[in-house]
Design an enzyme around this catalytic site. Structure first.
Site, PDB file in Angstrom:
ATOM      1  N   TYR A 225      -9.548 -24.380   7.059  1.00  0.00           N
ATOM      2  CA  TYR A 225     -10.357 -24.446   5.835  1.00  0.00           C
ATOM      3  C   TYR A 225      -9.528 -24.957   4.652  1.00  0.00           C
ATOM      4  O   TYR A 225      -8.364 -24.549   4.477  1.00  0.00           O
ATOM      5  CB  TYR A 225     -10.873 -23.058   5.457  1.00  0.00           C
ATOM      6  CG  TYR A 225     -12.056 -22.595   6.279  1.00  0.00           C
ATOM      7  CD1 TYR A 225     -13.246 -23.326   6.298  1.00  0.00           C
ATOM      8  CD2 TYR A 225     -11.982 -21.418   7.010  1.00  0.00           C
ATOM      9  CE1 TYR A 225     -14.333 -22.883   7.048  1.00  0.00           C
ATOM     10  CE2 TYR A 225     -13.059 -20.970   7.761  1.00  0.00           C
ATOM     11  CZ  TYR A 225     -14.230 -21.707   7.772  1.00  0.00           C
ATOM     12  OH  TYR A 225     -15.287 -21.277   8.501  1.00  0.00           O
TER      13      TYR A 225
ATOM     14  N   MET B  20     -12.024 -15.879   9.473  1.00  0.00           N
ATOM     15  CA  MET B  20     -12.530 -14.532   9.750  1.00  0.00           C
ATOM     16  C   MET B  20     -12.126 -14.044  11.142  1.00  0.00           C
ATOM     17  O   MET B  20     -11.674 -12.914  11.318  1.00  0.00           O
ATOM     18  CB  MET B  20     -14.057 -14.532   9.629  1.00  0.00           C
ATOM     19  CG  MET B  20     -14.671 -13.157   9.683  1.00  0.00           C
ATOM     20  SD  MET B  20     -16.461 -13.232   9.578  1.00  0.00           S
ATOM     21  CE  MET B  20     -16.706 -13.785   7.907  1.00  0.00           C
TER      22      MET B  20
ATOM     23  N   LYS C 128      -3.920  10.901   6.464  1.00  0.00           N
ATOM     24  CA  LYS C 128      -5.115  10.435   5.738  1.00  0.00           C
ATOM     25  C   LYS C 128      -5.441   9.000   6.150  1.00  0.00           C
ATOM     26  O   LYS C 128      -4.624   8.335   6.803  1.00  0.00           O
ATOM     27  CB  LYS C 128      -4.848  10.512   4.241  1.00  0.00           C
ATOM     28  CG  LYS C 128      -3.738   9.593   3.767  1.00  0.00           C
ATOM     29  CD  LYS C 128      -3.265   9.944   2.375  1.00  0.00           C
ATOM     30  CE  LYS C 128      -2.163   8.984   1.959  1.00  0.00           C
ATOM     31  NZ  LYS C 128      -1.364   9.509   0.856  1.00  0.00           N
TER      32      LYS C 128
ATOM     33  N   ARG D 102      -1.006  10.772 -12.006  1.00  0.00           N
ATOM     34  CA  ARG D 102      -2.205  10.507 -11.224  1.00  0.00           C
ATOM     35  C   ARG D 102      -2.900  11.847 -11.031  1.00  0.00           C
ATOM     36  O   ARG D 102      -3.852  12.145 -11.721  1.00  0.00           O
ATOM     37  CB  ARG D 102      -1.852   9.822  -9.900  1.00  0.00           C
ATOM     38  CG  ARG D 102      -3.062   9.310  -9.149  1.00  0.00           C
ATOM     39  CD  ARG D 102      -2.687   8.619  -7.842  1.00  0.00           C
ATOM     40  NE  ARG D 102      -1.936   9.521  -6.947  1.00  0.00           N
ATOM     41  CZ  ARG D 102      -1.501   9.169  -5.743  1.00  0.00           C
ATOM     42  NH1 ARG D 102      -1.734   7.955  -5.276  1.00  0.00           N
ATOM     43  NH2 ARG D 102      -0.840  10.027  -4.999  1.00  0.00           N
TER      44      ARG D 102
HETATM   45  C1  LIG Z   1       0.029   9.677   1.156  1.00  0.00           C
HETATM   46  C2  LIG Z   1       0.805  10.828   0.661  1.00  0.00           C
HETATM   47  C3  LIG Z   1       2.069  11.141   1.198  1.00  0.00           C
HETATM   48  C4  LIG Z   1       2.769  10.280   2.228  1.00  0.00           C
HETATM   49  O1  LIG Z   1       3.351   9.148   1.624  1.00  0.00           O
HETATM   50  P1  LIG Z   1       4.212   8.120   2.504  1.00  0.00           P
HETATM   51  O2  LIG Z   1       4.749   7.179   1.494  1.00  0.00           O
HETATM   52  O3  LIG Z   1       3.250   7.461   3.437  1.00  0.00           O
HETATM   53  O4  LIG Z   1       5.235   8.900   3.206  1.00  0.00           O
HETATM   54  C5  LIG Z   1       2.685  12.288   0.758  1.00  0.00           C
HETATM   55  N1  LIG Z   1       2.112  13.093  -0.177  1.00  0.00           N
HETATM   56  C6  LIG Z   1       0.913  12.812  -0.721  1.00  0.00           C
HETATM   57  C7  LIG Z   1       0.339  13.722  -1.737  1.00  0.00           C
HETATM   58  C8  LIG Z   1       0.233  11.665  -0.340  1.00  0.00           C
HETATM   59  O5  LIG Z   1      -0.957  11.391  -0.884  1.00  0.00           O
END
Ligand SMILES: *Cc1c(COP(=O)(O)O)cnc(C)c1O
Length: 359
Positions: A255, A303, A35, A130
């Site tokens: 800065y 930046m 992702k 969550r």
């Molecule tokens: C992002 C995610 C993972 C991977 O987590 P890592 O800590 O990067 O290994 C696994 N399962 C779900 C549902 C996630 O959203």
């Protein structure tokens, strides 16, 4: 591109890390989590390189579409599932697997008319609060899943851990116990483990694991380094010195004039900054490699530029290589100096940078 800042992606390291995951969890299938543009490394690039993974996990339909357009045929799991009923059409077309985690998603599946039944992963909320069906609803939900014509009978079960990166948080054990209760007596494939659980909790490996961060060669734990886990960093963010200042004792840098030279000294200016994804909150003292030698960030990140204490590299000259994180400089360390986590730094690398593949 004339700007010297670039991101180098080491494909050999990526393959090595997948292999390392297999060594750690030899009996599990791997859903490689890619992702957020593969944690900033490039979605399609990473999927092509990790062609040995058993499945890919993505956050949204757009990412899945990108993979299918690039002729990736491996199973793809939509981690957040459908957001709207119309999404189901694309999900069938793209032949995606989905996680479902709430009543709304189950209802749209029950009401839809689909050409084909879907591979569904039912997510249970075992304590992170969550995503996921609540424990007390699990039995009823699974009955409905079993009788839903749009869901393949081979549905799978999953949960996600809140504290797997800690060694002895009681919540982890509680989540595991809760999940076991839900799975009891069911002959289905299951998955719990993210990277931290792959490393810390072999008893949670199950039929599937879901590593993300560790594939990119980064440790999810603050007390265990990637090197000791034999993971190799995949992303190196690098740039060059574009000027050298010879400053006098007491002169300020950058800065806000927040940093002053404690003695006469050389200061280097690097052509990268928060516009490239380097954290503006990185403190003075954050390590930076100049010609492979550790130097320190001084003053505030701008930046497009950073200022560096060159007392460890007094001979450094314009055009010399600077590494901001990656090979020989773990991104975990930079995250520590910037009060953040390596995940955020990797995802935040700006797409305007040139990406170079190696290996
Ligand atoms: C992002 C995610 C993972 C991977 O987590 P890592 O800590 O990067 O290994 C696994 N399962 C779900 C549902 C996630 O959203």
């Amino acid at each position: 591109m004339t700007r010297p800042s670039r991101v180098v992606i080491d494909k050999q390291a990526l393959k090595h890390n997948l292999q390392r995951v297999r060594e750690l969890a030899p009996h599990s299938k791997i859903m490689a989590i890619i992702k957020a543009d593969a944690y900033g490394h490039g979605l399609v690039r990473v999927a092509n390189t990790l062609s040995d993974a058993d499945a890919f996990g993505v956050a949204c339909l757009e990412e899945a579409e990108q993979l299918r357009s690039a002729s990736i045929t491996a199973p793809i799991v939509l981690l957040e599932g459908p957001h709207k009923a119309v999404d189901l059409t694309s999900i069938v077309q793209l032949q995606l697997e989905i996680i479902i985690h709430n009543e709304f998603q189950l209802e749209i599946l029950e009401q839809a008319t689909l050409d084909k039944a879907l591979q569904v992963w039912v997510k249970i909320d075992t304590g992170m609060h969550r995503l996921g069906f609540p424990l007390e609803k699990a039995a009823e939900v699974l009955k409905r899943v079993e009788s839903c014509k749009n869901i393949k009978p081979s549905f799978r079960l999953m949960t996600h851990l809140a504290t797997a990166n800690e060694n002895d948080n009681p919540l982890t054990k509680q989540q595991l116990d809760n999940f076991k209760q839900v799975c009891f007596g069911l002959d289905v494939e299951k998955t719990i483990a993210n990277s931290a659980a792959v490393i810390n909790f072999p008893e949670m490996h199950d039929e599937w694991i879901r590593p993300g961060l560790m594939l990119y060669g980064v440790s999810p734990m603050t007390d265990r380094h990637a090197q000791e886990l034999r993971l190799k960093p995949v992303m190196t963010l690098e740039s060059e010195l574009i000027t050298i200042q010879r400053l006098k004792k007491g002169e300020p840098v950058g800065y806000g004039a927040t940093w002053r030279c404690p003695e006469d000294m050389p200061v280097g200016v690097v052509a990268a900054g928060y516009g490239d994804g380097f954290p503006r909150h990185a403190k003075s003292g954050t390590p930076v490699l100049v010609n492979d030698v550790r130097c320190a960030l001084i003053g505030r990140a701008s930046m497009d530029m950073l200022t560096i204490d060159l007392r460890n590299q007094p001979q450094a000259k314009i055009g010399d290589r600077v590494v901001l994180w990656g090979e020989s400089l773990p991104v975990e360390e930079i995250a520590h100096y910037a009060d953040t986590i390596p995940y955020e730094l990797l995802c935040g690398v700006h797409k305007r940078l040139e990406f170079i593949e190696r290996g």
